[in-house]
Enzyme design. Structure first.
Site, PDB file in Angstrom:
ATOM      1  N   CYS A 144      20.192  -5.462  -7.374  1.00 21.49           N
ATOM      2  CA  CYS A 144      20.307  -6.721  -6.627  1.00 21.49           C
ATOM      3  C   CYS A 144      19.747  -7.869  -7.466  1.00 21.49           C
ATOM      4  CB  CYS A 144      19.559  -6.627  -5.300  1.00 21.49           C
ATOM      5  SG  CYS A 144      17.784  -6.351  -5.524  1.00 21.49           S
ATOM      6  N   CYS A 167      16.179  -7.687  -8.864  1.00 20.43           N
ATOM      7  CA  CYS A 167      15.998  -6.941 -10.123  1.00 20.43           C
ATOM      8  C   CYS A 167      16.191  -7.877 -11.315  1.00 20.43           C
ATOM      9  CB  CYS A 167      17.003  -5.793 -10.214  1.00 20.43           C
ATOM     10  SG  CYS A 167      16.921  -4.602  -8.872  1.00 20.43           S
ATOM     11  N   CYS A 217      21.272  18.338 -50.057  1.00 17.77           N
ATOM     12  CA  CYS A 217      20.351  19.326 -49.489  1.00 17.77           C
ATOM     13  C   CYS A 217      19.639  18.741 -48.281  1.00 17.77           C
ATOM     14  CB  CYS A 217      19.339  19.782 -50.537  1.00 17.77           C
ATOM     15  SG  CYS A 217      18.183  18.477 -51.015  1.00 17.77           S
ATOM     16  N   CYS A 228      17.881  15.356 -48.385  1.00 20.18           N
ATOM     17  CA  CYS A 228      18.743  14.169 -48.263  1.00 20.18           C
ATOM     18  C   CYS A 228      18.923  13.787 -46.797  1.00 20.18           C
ATOM     19  CB  CYS A 228      20.113  14.428 -48.877  1.00 20.18           C
ATOM     20  SG  CYS A 228      20.091  14.914 -50.606  1.00 20.18           S
ATOM     21  N   ASP A 269      26.790  28.648  -6.868  1.00 19.58           N
ATOM     22  CA  ASP A 269      27.286  28.035  -5.646  1.00 19.58           C
ATOM     23  C   ASP A 269      28.419  28.924  -5.128  1.00 19.58           C
ATOM     24  OD1 ASP A 269      27.712  25.863  -3.731  1.00 19.58           O
ATOM     25  OD2 ASP A 269      29.573  25.536  -4.827  1.00 19.58           O
ATOM     26  N   ASP A 322      30.723  23.543  -9.045  1.00 17.84           N
ATOM     27  CA  ASP A 322      31.973  22.860  -9.374  1.00 17.84           C
ATOM     28  C   ASP A 322      32.169  21.548  -8.634  1.00 17.84           C
ATOM     29  OD1 ASP A 322      32.398  23.918  -6.825  1.00 17.84           O
ATOM     30  OD2 ASP A 322      34.547  24.118  -7.165  1.00 17.84           O
ATOM     31  N   ASP A 330      27.131  19.430  -6.227  1.00 19.27           N
ATOM     32  CA  ASP A 330      26.374  20.340  -7.106  1.00 19.27           C
ATOM     33  C   ASP A 330      25.685  19.591  -8.246  1.00 19.27           C
ATOM     34  OD1 ASP A 330      27.119  22.660  -5.717  1.00 19.27           O
ATOM     35  OD2 ASP A 330      29.029  22.744  -6.781  1.00 19.27           O
TER      36      ASP A 330
END
EC number: 7.2.2.8
Length: 794
Positions: free
Chosen positions: A16, A19, A83, A86, A495, A689, A693
């Protein structure tokens, strides 16, 4: 006076105007800052004096106020790393850059992933930072383009290796004289001959090591190039010194080490060639995913069919797909019907029937009907592109297990140089007093046997191959930390709806005559309830003709009443039948039996007379019981989380072999239940899913989303399994265990090799060329071991 700088910062978490006002007020308290925060655009426009206030000060002020700063992510291809020293150096420099939140550099993929504040820095500025310390960078190229670039790089390395080998081979013969006293033609022992062969290897073929060493030393760091340049230069210039002495006293044949420098460079080039070749194989999973895409599409434009490249397809295009062709992009069928092979995405081998208004997924195969599809997602927005993106990000990420190797790699080269100097001093002062050559040989052996490459490659190569192999099996890990944490799981929470079950109720039992079914389905056809759909679909498969319904009434918590063709229908539970004075005593036994099996039973009465019963249930997936058994075999406890009542939940748990049930859980309570399990010292994986969840997936130690589920669940998860096959869950855990085991093997070899090899070299027990060969092959062995994961059986 310094000129004011202007910047715009994206802000998250504002709800809002209050903020925005709070952030604005705190920003304006900073010296020489004038800020304007807009809650609608979620941005702060700021004018500030960089001498008194930095971009980081602005970010910290916003974050201290309780809001987030919207960062952007840059992905760069980094060129010139040899290597782990680096990659560590580049990572440190990037992380110290103003405006950079987090940077990770991956030696194996040669990529940098940088989260940065666009108001404080830019991609061009980040590239310049990398260039300033002696490397190069560019915006990340597409996988296919990068693959062809790697092929060119491999070819170039092979040419260099062949030239170096041809020049070094005759010098190798001189070692036979030194080691075994074997006689060879005198030309091979001639100092001029050796000088002519060794010099181009040292300064043309080996110039890359000098360039790399110079760039690193100039920036106050050291890498593998420094070790190679120091070791080979010591051998070469000592030989040159001995040769000059020989020129003034040709009667004394010098002991030269030209063969040491040339053979060392050749062996290191050989190791780097094998390493690059092996590393290209680690990206095969991505290449195979890319090969799934169609290369072109048949599009309808100006009422004409035309074939265009896949990249030219835009959202809203109408595509014509014929039998046997791949679906080019994600879309919706607007004409025709067909069956589509979606096995590349779901793992399901049986084709799926598709009709008008059904969605289709790009790269799946159209089997037997011509269809017209409207493109809804193209390019990087398609399902396959999203999968490729997840795999790329996982392969470029770091696992926590890599931290120790990163810390050691940062100090490795200076320590090795120190050990080499100390070795030289001890040999010349104590072991063989005043003898320069043995001391030099031991010091060179120490320099060239040390290998920071193996340390740097140990973890990322395994992560790359492991995540690639998992992706081939339909398992997407979102990062190295998730593949590491998955193997620690001891409890899997499932679930019920859509995870354990198919998520779509069906009629499992019907006890009644045709008239009862006809009236029941006719009454339910206008209902939006999932159970109603199941009844109507069942009636249609039985070829029952549906009738018009009048006076329909839904009674909450009881059932429905309707009048159909002059007959009064009542459908519902026991209480409803008792309220309507219907005698149901003949149905009690069978109804109780259905309910014990976890089914929803509904009684049917026509004109106040009991006429039958229908049982509806959300059927269990075929793979569920097997998947749960496999989890038990891995000593993992399985818990079912459901909103169903205890009896229904227990019936399903008994059917599939689940240990524990947590029933009658409201959607908003799922995350709290996961947290409660975690307080029992459990490492929890939550599998779900649906949208409801998502909080539980975030709360769990590892969130696993079913790929057939919602985008919200997939976004919240750490691991996604494509399709709905629960067998992929034990496979994901096995993939994690195998990958972590492989990483530990690599780290053990990389640490063990250096811990054992350096002292052996310092004791003078290794000739420099043998030490060089060992160094060259150590990194190859690490990559080769990681490639074994491609053969792991899940």
């Amino acid at each position: 006076m310094t000129e004011q700088k202007k910047t715009t910062i994206g802000i998250t978490g504002m709800t809002c105007a209050a903020c925005a006002n709070r952030i604005e007020k705190n920003l304006n308290k900073l010296d020489d800052v004038e800020a304007n925060v807009n809650v609608t655009t979620e941005k702060a426009t700021i004018s500030y004096n960089p001498e008194s206030t930095s971009a980081d000060d602005l970010t910290k002020t916003i974050e201290k106020t309780g809001y987030g700063v919207l960062n952007e992510t840059a992905e760069l291809d980094v060129i010139g790393m040899t290597c782990a020293a680096c990659s560590n150096r580049i990572e440190k420099v990037l992380n110290r850059t103003d405006g950079v939140d987090q940077a990770t550099v991956n030696l194996t993929t040669e990529n940098a992933t940088i989260s940065y504040n666009p108001s404080a820095t830019s991609v061009d500025a980040l590239i310049k930072k990398i260039q300033k310390i002696g490397y190069d960078a560019q915006p990340k190229k597409e996988v296919a383009e990068k693959s062809s670039q790697k092929e060119l790089e491999l070819r170039s390395k092979l040419v260099k290796l062949i030239i170096s080998a041809v020049l070094a081979a005759p010098l190798l013969l001189t070692m036979l004289v030194h080691l075994f006293g074997i006689q060879i033609p005198s030309i091979f022992m001639n100092p001029w001959f050796q000088f002519i062969l060794a010099t181009p290897v040292q300064f043309i073929i080996g110039w890359q090591f000098y360039v790399g060493a110079y760039k690193n030393l100039r920036n106050g760091s050291a890498n593998m190039d420094v070790l190679v340049a120091l070791g080979t230069s010591a051998a070469y210039f000592y030989s040159l010194y001995e040769m000059v002495k020989w020129l003034f006293n040709a009667n004394v044949m010098p002991h030269l080490y030209f063969e040491t420098s040339a053979v060392l460079i050749t062996l290191i080039l050989f190791g780097k060639y094998l390493e690059t070749r092996a590393k290209t194989q680690t990206t095969n999973a991505l290449s195979e995913l890319l090969n799934l895409q169609a290369k072109e599409a048949r599009v309808l434009r100006d009422n004409k069919e035309q074939m265009i490249p896949l990249n030219d397809v835009v959202e809203g295009d109408y595509l014509i797909i014929k039998p046997g062709e791949k679906i080019p992009v994600d879309g919706k069928i607007i004409k025709g019907k067909t069956s589509i092979d979606e096995s590349m995405l779901t793992g399901e081998s049986m084709p799926v029937e598709k009709v008008q208004d059904d969605n289709v997924i790009g790269s799946t195969m159209n089997k037997n009907g011509s269809i017209t599809v409207k493109a809804t997602k193209v390019g990087k927005d398609t399902a396959l592109a999203s999968i490729i993106k997840v795999v790329e990000e996982a392969q470029g990420s770091k696992a926590p297990i890599q931290r120790l190797a990163d810390v050691i790699s940062g100090y490795f080269v200076p320590i090795v140089v120190g050990i080499a100097v100390l070795t030289f001093i001890i040999w010349i002062a104590f072991v063989q007093q005043g003898q320069f050559e043995p001391a030099l040989v031991a010091a060179i052996a120490v320099l060239v046997i040390a290998c920071p490459c193996a340390l740097g490659l140990a973890t990322p190569t395994s992560i790359m191959v492991g995540t690639g192999k998992a992706a081939e099996n339909g398992i997407l890990f979102k990062g190295g930390e998730h593949i590491e944490r998955t193997h620690q799981i001891d409890t899997v929470v499932l679930d019920k709806t859509g995870t354990i079950t198919n998520g779509k109720p069906v009629v499992t039992d019907f006890d009644g005559d045709e008239e009862a079914l006809q009236l029941l389905a006719s009454a339910e056809k206008g209902s939006e309830h999932p159970l109603a759909d199941a009844i109507v679909n069942y009636a249609q498969t039985m070829n029952i003709k549906l009738l018009d319904t009048t006076d329909f009434e839904a009674v909450p918590g009881r059932g429905i009443k309707a009048n159909i063709s002059g007959k009064n229908l009542i459908v519902g539970n026991r209480q409803f039948m008792n309220d309507e004075n219907v005698d149901i005593k003949d149905s009690e036994d069978i109804m109780t039996q259905f309910e014990k099996s976890g089914k929803t039973a509904m009684l049917i009465a026509i004109n106040q007379e009991y006429r039958g019963m229908v049982a509806v249930a959300d059927t269990v997936k075929d793979s569920t019981a097997t998947a749960i058994k496999q989890l038990h075999d891995l000593n993992i406890k399985v818990v079912m989380l459901t909103g169903d009542n205890e009896r229904t939940a227990q019936a399903i748990a008994n059917e599939v072999g689940i240990d524990t049930i947590i029933a009658q859980v409201l959607p908003e309570e799922k995350a709290a239940k996961i947290k409660s399990l975690q307080t029992q010292d459990k490492t929890i994986a939550m599998v779900g899913d649906g949208v409801n969840d998502a909080p539980a997936l975030v709360q769990a130690d590892i969130g696993i989303a079913i790929g057939t589920g919602t985008e919200v669940a997939i976004e919240a998860a750490d691991v996604t399994i494509l399709g709905g096959d629960l067998l992929l869950i034990p496979k994901a855990i096995k993939a994690s265990k195998a990958t972590i085991r492989n990483i530990r093997q690599n780290l053990f070899w990389a640490f063990g090799y250096n811990v054992a090899g350096i002292p052996i070299a310092a004791l003078g027990l290794l000739a420099p060329w043998i030490a060089g060969a060992a160094m060259a092959l150590s990194s190859v062995s690490v990559v080769t071991n990681a490639l074994r994961l491609k053969r792991m059986k899940l």
